[in-house]
Design an enzyme around this catalytic site. Structure first.
Site, PDB file in Angstrom:
ATOM      1  CB  ALA A  32      -0.955   0.142   1.213  1.00  0.00           C
ATOM      2  N   GLY A  36       5.921   8.359   1.146  1.00  0.00           N
ATOM      3  CA  GLY A  36       7.056   7.986   2.340  1.00  0.00           C
ATOM      4  C   GLY A  36       7.611   6.650   1.926  1.00  0.00           C
ATOM      5  CG  HIS A  37       6.346   2.929   1.547  1.00  0.00           C
ATOM      6  ND1 HIS A  37       4.833   2.994   1.631  1.00  0.00           N
ATOM      7  CD2 HIS A  37       6.204   1.864   2.481  1.00  0.00           C
ATOM      8  CE1 HIS A  37       4.203   2.378   2.482  1.00  0.00           C
ATOM      9  NE2 HIS A  37       5.135   1.902   3.145  1.00  0.00           N
ATOM     10  N   GLY A 148      12.085   4.139   8.016  1.00  0.00           N
ATOM     11  CA  GLY A 148      11.665   5.309   8.162  1.00  0.00           C
ATOM     12  C   GLY A 148      11.586   5.803   9.676  1.00  0.00           C
ATOM     13  CD  GLU A 149      14.550  10.090  11.526  1.00  0.00           C
ATOM     14  OE1 GLU A 149      13.791  11.323  11.627  1.00  0.00           O
ATOM     15  OE2 GLU A 149      15.895   9.902  11.720  1.00  0.00           O
ATOM     16  CE  LYS A 150       3.327   7.096  10.360  1.00  0.00           C
ATOM     17  NZ  LYS A 150       3.186   5.800  10.605  1.00  0.00           N
ATOM     18  CG  ASP A 151       6.769   2.703  11.392  1.00  0.00           C
ATOM     19  OD1 ASP A 151       5.832   2.508  11.975  1.00  0.00           O
ATOM     20  OD2 ASP A 151       6.966   2.966  10.203  1.00  0.00           O
ATOM     21  CB  SER A 187      -0.383   1.616   4.395  1.00  0.00           C
ATOM     22  OG  SER A 187       0.938   1.767   3.789  1.00  0.00           O
ATOM     23  NE  ARG A 188      -2.612   0.177  10.846  1.00  0.00           N
ATOM     24  CZ  ARG A 188      -1.318  -0.349  11.020  1.00  0.00           C
ATOM     25  NH1 ARG A 188      -0.288   0.495  11.006  1.00  0.00           N
ATOM     26  NH2 ARG A 188      -1.361  -1.487  11.348  1.00  0.00           N
TER      27      ARG A 188
END
Ligand code: AMP
Length: 280
Positions: A32, A36-37, A148-151, A187-188
């Site tokens: 998805a 970002g990806h 990613g720094e997102k996680d 993706s969410r």
């Protein structure tokens, strides 16, 4: 771009390229795909001769079966985005390829990092993440892998995994990509109702306000400030923590001697969103 589903085929392709001296960048994803990806892919393309992306919704990292069932799957669109981004190989394995002996995770110990925040609220999540990433690293044996720094907590877990197992690869962190209204790409987000999509930018807005608030308030007061700010929205705060970037332990005072970050998880209806912000 070639699409592979079988790990033996992938290993053969990699062996051929490695023996001709090519460096390999690896971007693991659950599909998805969004910008970002793609920012991870771009970074990998800058730093490596070839880039391999895996798309695999890893069942062992989902503590909530409904979340796994509803996780968006958009294989065709993912393939197109990756092709446009100039990826050499996309690996779409089946669950049986990755877990031939059943969907089990290994238990890991990462000096407590795994027990904070996401680890507390999603039991078993990081065992699932570390298990699948270790399996992918064994198959791909990349020179560099992009996270990613997102996680952010996941990134720290993977850095510890590489250190603990002495894996010969470099983990490259990539900054959070946001929508123009500040919402961290995820993706969410595609599952958000129109109403909740309008509410969701509050997450980053409140994080930014918290950063300013912390400049002349205590950690405790800042947590209260955030909790109160969310009570005025339709989002439900699960946690807001201010933690040391390295150990991920909560801090009770703001000091200049260590790097700290604000970490947040909220529910928009039944959709769980996370974000984080550097605080110094
Ligand atoms: P996922 O498909 O959600 O497992 O994410 C795959 C990789 O993309 C992980 O390393 C994520 O941290 C990273 N990622 C996801 N969303 C973003 C974003 N908005 N900005 C930067 N990296 C991201």
């Amino acid at each position: 771009m070639i699409i592979l589903r079988n790990s033996e085929e992938l290993k053969t392709w990699i062996e051929r390229h490695r023996s001709s001296g090519k460096t390999i960048g690896f971007v693991p994803t659950m599909g998805a795909l969004h910008e970002g990806h793609i920012s991870l892919v771009r970074q990998s393309k800058l730093e490596n001769d070839v880039t391999i992306v895996s798309v695999f919704v890893n069942p062992t990292q989902f503590n909530n079966p409904e979340d796994l069932k509803k996780y968006p799957r958009t294989e065709e669109a993912d393939g197109q985005l990756l092709e446009q981004a100039g990826v050499e190989v996309v690996f779409f394995p089946t669950v049986e390829t990755i877990y031939p002996e059943g969907q089990k995770s290994t238990h890991f110990n990462f000096q407590g990092i795994e027990n904070q925040m996401e680890g507390k609220f999603r039991p078993g999540h990081f065992d699932g993440v570390a298990t699948v990433v270790q399996k992918f690293f064994e198959i791909v044996q990349p020179d560099r892998a992009y996270f990613g720094e997102k996680d952010f907590q996941q990134l720290r877990i993977i850095q510890e995994l590489v250190k603990q197992k002495r894996l010969p690869l470099q983990i490259v962190p990539v900054a959070i990509m946001r929508e123009s209204d500040g919402l961290a790409m995820s993706s969410r987000n595609t599952r958000l109702s129109q109403d909740m999509r309008k509410e969701a930018p509050n997450i980053y807005q409140i994080l930014q306000k918290a950063k300013v608030f912390l400049e002349d308030h205590s950690v405790e007061e800042t947590k209260e400030f955030v909790s109160e700010a969310f009570s005025k929205t339709k989002l439900k705060l699960e946690y807001f923590e201010i933690a040391d970037e390295s150990t991920l332990e909560s801090v009770s005072t703001n000091s200049d001697s260590r790097k700290i970050r604000g970490f947040i998880a909220v529910f928009a209806d039944d959709i769980r969103l996370i974000d984080n912000i550097s605080l110094n």
